[in-house]
Design a protein around this motif. Structure first.
Motif, mmCIF file in Angstrom:
data_model
loop_
_atom_site.group_PDB
_atom_site.id
_atom_site.type_symbol
_atom_site.label_atom_id
_atom_site.label_comp_id
_atom_site.label_asym_id
_atom_site.label_seq_id
_atom_site.Cartn_x
_atom_site.Cartn_y
_atom_site.Cartn_z
ATOM 1 N N GLU A 95 -1.663 14.824 -4.708
ATOM 2 C CA GLU A 95 -0.596 14.702 -3.710
ATOM 3 C C GLU A 95 -1.207 14.472 -2.341
ATOM 4 O O GLU A 95 -2.190 15.109 -1.973
ATOM 5 N N THR A 96 -0.617 13.558 -1.586
ATOM 6 C CA THR A 96 -1.166 13.224 -0.273
ATOM 7 C C THR A 96 -0.797 14.238 0.787
ATOM 8 O O THR A 96 -1.424 14.307 1.831
ATOM 9 N N GLY A 97 0.254 14.968 0.548
ATOM 10 C CA GLY A 97 0.702 15.912 1.568
ATOM 11 C C GLY A 97 1.568 15.274 2.627
ATOM 12 O O GLY A 97 2.081 15.936 3.510
ATOM 13 N N VAL A 98 1.764 13.931 2.527
ATOM 14 C CA VAL A 98 2.608 13.221 3.461
ATOM 15 C C VAL A 98 3.999 13.156 2.884
ATOM 16 O O VAL A 98 4.203 12.762 1.735
ATOM 17 N N GLU A 99 4.976 13.537 3.666
ATOM 18 C CA GLU A 99 6.340 13.580 3.179
ATOM 19 C C GLU A 99 6.822 12.177 2.807
ATOM 20 O O GLU A 99 6.643 11.223 3.544
ATOM 21 N N GLN A 100 7.387 12.054 1.619
ATOM 22 C CA GLN A 100 7.946 10.781 1.184
ATOM 23 C C GLN A 100 9.405 10.741 1.604
ATOM 24 O O GLN A 100 10.182 11.624 1.285
ATOM 25 N N ALA A 123 -6.022 7.066 -4.775
ATOM 26 C CA ALA A 123 -5.313 7.189 -6.046
ATOM 27 C C ALA A 123 -5.919 6.260 -7.093
ATOM 28 O O ALA A 123 -6.051 6.629 -8.266
ATOM 29 N N GLU A 124 -6.276 5.036 -6.696
ATOM 30 C CA GLU A 124 -6.883 4.099 -7.637
ATOM 31 C C GLU A 124 -8.234 4.603 -8.139
ATOM 32 O O GLU A 124 -8.570 4.445 -9.316
ATOM 33 N N LYS A 125 -9.002 5.238 -7.254
ATOM 34 C CA LYS A 125 -10.283 5.815 -7.667
ATOM 35 C C LYS A 125 -10.060 6.940 -8.671
ATOM 36 O O LYS A 125 -10.782 7.065 -9.665
ATOM 37 N N ALA A 126 -9.040 7.762 -8.403
ATOM 38 C CA ALA A 126 -8.750 8.873 -9.311
ATOM 39 C C ALA A 126 -8.330 8.355 -10.686
ATOM 40 O O ALA A 126 -8.756 8.867 -11.722
ATOM 41 N N LEU A 127 -7.490 7.324 -10.707
ATOM 42 C CA LEU A 127 -7.032 6.781 -11.979
ATOM 43 C C LEU A 127 -8.172 6.131 -12.748
ATOM 44 O O LEU A 127 -8.244 6.227 -13.980
ATOM 45 N N ASP A 185 0.837 -1.204 0.000
ATOM 46 C CA ASP A 185 0.000 0.000 0.000
ATOM 47 C C ASP A 185 0.867 1.247 0.000
ATOM 48 O O ASP A 185 0.556 2.240 -0.682
ATOM 49 N N CYS A 186 1.955 1.211 0.772
ATOM 50 C CA CYS A 186 2.833 2.384 0.845
ATOM 51 C C CYS A 186 3.653 2.561 -0.434
ATOM 52 O O CYS A 186 3.944 3.684 -0.836
ATOM 53 N N LEU A 187 4.017 1.455 -1.068
ATOM 54 C CA LEU A 187 4.794 1.543 -2.299
ATOM 55 C C LEU A 187 3.939 1.908 -3.505
ATOM 56 O O LEU A 187 4.467 2.312 -4.538
ATOM 57 N N MET A 188 2.607 1.770 -3.375
ATOM 58 C CA MET A 188 1.701 2.045 -4.495
ATOM 59 C C MET A 188 0.703 3.130 -4.120
ATOM 60 O O MET A 188 -0.473 3.063 -4.466
ATOM 61 N N ARG A 189 1.187 4.141 -3.422
ATOM 62 C CA ARG A 189 0.292 5.235 -3.013
ATOM 63 C C ARG A 189 -0.140 6.084 -4.201
ATOM 64 O O ARG A 189 -1.020 6.929 -4.076
ATOM 65 N N ASP A 190 0.494 5.858 -5.363
ATOM 66 C CA ASP A 190 0.078 6.566 -6.577
ATOM 67 C C ASP A 190 -0.925 5.746 -7.374
ATOM 68 O O ASP A 190 -1.208 6.057 -8.536
ATOM 69 N N GLY A 191 -1.447 4.688 -6.764
ATOM 70 C CA GLY A 191 -2.397 3.835 -7.456
ATOM 71 C C GLY A 191 -1.749 2.797 -8.345
ATOM 72 O O GLY A 191 -2.433 2.131 -9.118
ATOM 73 N N GLY A 192 -0.439 2.647 -8.244
ATOM 74 C CA GLY A 192 0.276 1.669 -9.060
ATOM 75 C C GLY A 192 0.720 2.200 -10.412
ATOM 76 O O GLY A 192 1.142 1.425 -11.268
ATOM 77 N N LYS A 193 0.670 3.515 -10.584
ATOM 78 C CA LYS A 193 1.016 4.105 -11.886
ATOM 79 C C LYS A 193 2.481 3.862 -12.251
ATOM 80 O O LYS A 193 2.793 3.429 -13.370
ATOM 81 N N GLN A 194 3.389 4.144 -11.326
ATOM 82 C CA GLN A 194 4.808 3.967 -11.627
ATOM 83 C C GLN A 194 5.152 2.495 -11.816
ATOM 84 O O GLN A 194 6.000 2.148 -12.637
#
Length: 391
Positions: A380-385, A368-372, A114-123
């Motif tokens: 952006e989540t606003g949480v520092e990566q 992110a998955e809903k957005a995609l 979940d943390c590695l795919m916070r962009d919805g799995g785009k990358q």
């Protein structure tokens, strides 16, 4: 643009380095009350599943050994694990293996994904498309050494020519190909352009191993070890020590460099007393870590273990007095056990604590998955990566 895409190639691989850091990084956040005491099963020896896994990996058979000219019967070598054979040899080395596939299917694997795919799995999707490799299916193990990084798995469909096209490549040994960097044009602040050569190199072996090193000589040395041309010394990690979801040895010098400058005396004492540190992390339920410190002098190692144990006890008392429940809970599982010329340090983080700390990752991934799916770009989540240093 091309350089940015190439950096993405390693992003998913490098993200696996969060495994060791994520547990401690997230365990110190929040103010939830501590759960009831738990019994933690620490990784102290190989189990039946570890032995079966090690046996399956003995896939490489070297040519027959023996003096054919003298008429003696050649000795049939035992099949071996090519990744272990590729590891550095000798004492004082660093080699840590992350069982990426096993970790992926452990209780915390989904939480970390979940943390590695916070962009919805785009990358991840972009990486699959460009490389021909699916890290979630094709990657088996990731290794960090003093010399660089190794990956093992199924790379039969990898598009190495597309990924490493700018590098000069050549066959090496029996089943390897080495990719060396060419010259790059670098523009200085004054506008002048100079040529610089990147000394790093990458090697592939039999579609099973990928070796990343600081120089062509280093990756060639790793291939030599795999194909039986290396020094006749045992690898940094023996097969009997391949248990847990992460395991290996750390050089004392590397650990000493991680100690804060204000603790310089402790760092020097570690250099003087310890020989090496062997660690094992188990993530089959709760996350449990065992680190064994060895040294040539039993008395000195015992004294160091007692000092570390006293420091942990004091830290636990301070955490409890300061109502730092998370730290106090973490230290509740921290123990030092002397044993002659070695001592072990045990630490653990309950699975429920990790689940609570990583809950925000699942929310970000779902959003992110809903957005995609609706055709929008993830917000952006606003949480520092936290960046991951790759050595």
């Amino acid at each position: 643009m091309e350089k940015r895409q190439k950096r993405r190639v390693w992003l998913v691989m490098a993200a696996l380095l969060f495994v060791a850091a994520a547990v401690l990084m997230f365990a110190g956040q929040g103010e939830e009350p501590a759960p009831p005491p738990l019994e933690v099963d620490f990784p102290r020896r190989m189990r039946s599943a570890d032995r079966e896994r090690a046996e399956r990996r003995r896939t490489q058979v070297l040519p027959m050994l023996g003096a054919a000219d003298s008429g003696t019967v050649a000795e049939r070598p035992r099949p071996r694990d090519p990744l272990l054979a590729a590891l550095p040899r000798g004492e004082g080395k660093t080699a840590v293996i992350i069982e990426a596939n096993a970790l992926r299917h452990s209780p915390i694997g989904g939480l970390l994904m979940d943390c590695l795919m916070r962009d919805g799995g785009k990358q991840l999707a972009e990486f699959r498309e460009k490389s021909g490799v699916d890290p979630l299916q094709d990657l088996d193990r990731l290794v960090i050494t003093d010399e660089g990084m190794m990956l093992s798995g199924n790379f039969e469909n990898a598009r190495f020519k597309e990924l490493l096209g700018e590098r000069v490549s050549a066959d090496y040994g029996e089943g390897a190909r080495v990719y060396e960097a060419g010259e790059n044009s670098v523009t200085r602040p004054d506008g002048t352009t100079v040529k610089r050569r990147d000394s790093s190199a990458i090697a592939t072996w039999n579609n099973q191993l990928l070796v990343v090193g600081k120089s062509p000589d280093e990756v060639k040395a790793a291939i030599d070890r795999v194909e039986g041309r290396g020094p006749d010394e045992p690898p940094a990690i023996s097969e009997s020590s391949t248990y847990g979801e992460m395991y290996g040895v750390l050089s004392v010098e590397m650990i000493a460099r991680l100690i804060p400058p204000e603790q310089a005396a402790l760092a020097q004492r570690l250099r003087d007393v310890a020989k090496n540190v062997e660690l094992h992390l188990d993530a089959s339920s709760d996350v449990a870590l065992v680190a064994e410190v060895r040294g040539p002098s039993a008395n000195d190692v015992t004294d160091l273990g007692k000092s570390l144990g006293a420091a942990l006890s004091l830290a636990r008392i301070k955490a409890q007095a300061g109502e730092d429940k998370d730290l106090a809970q973490l230290l509740d599982f921290a123990k030092v056990k002397p044993d002659g010329d070695s001592f072990t340090l045990e630490m653990a983080v309950p699975l429920e604590v990790i689940r609570e700390r990583l809950a925000i990752c699942r929310e970000d991934r779902q959003n992110a998955e809903k957005a995609l799916s609706s055709g929008k770009e993830p917000q952006e989540t606003g949480v520092e990566q936290v960046p991951v240093p790759v050595r």
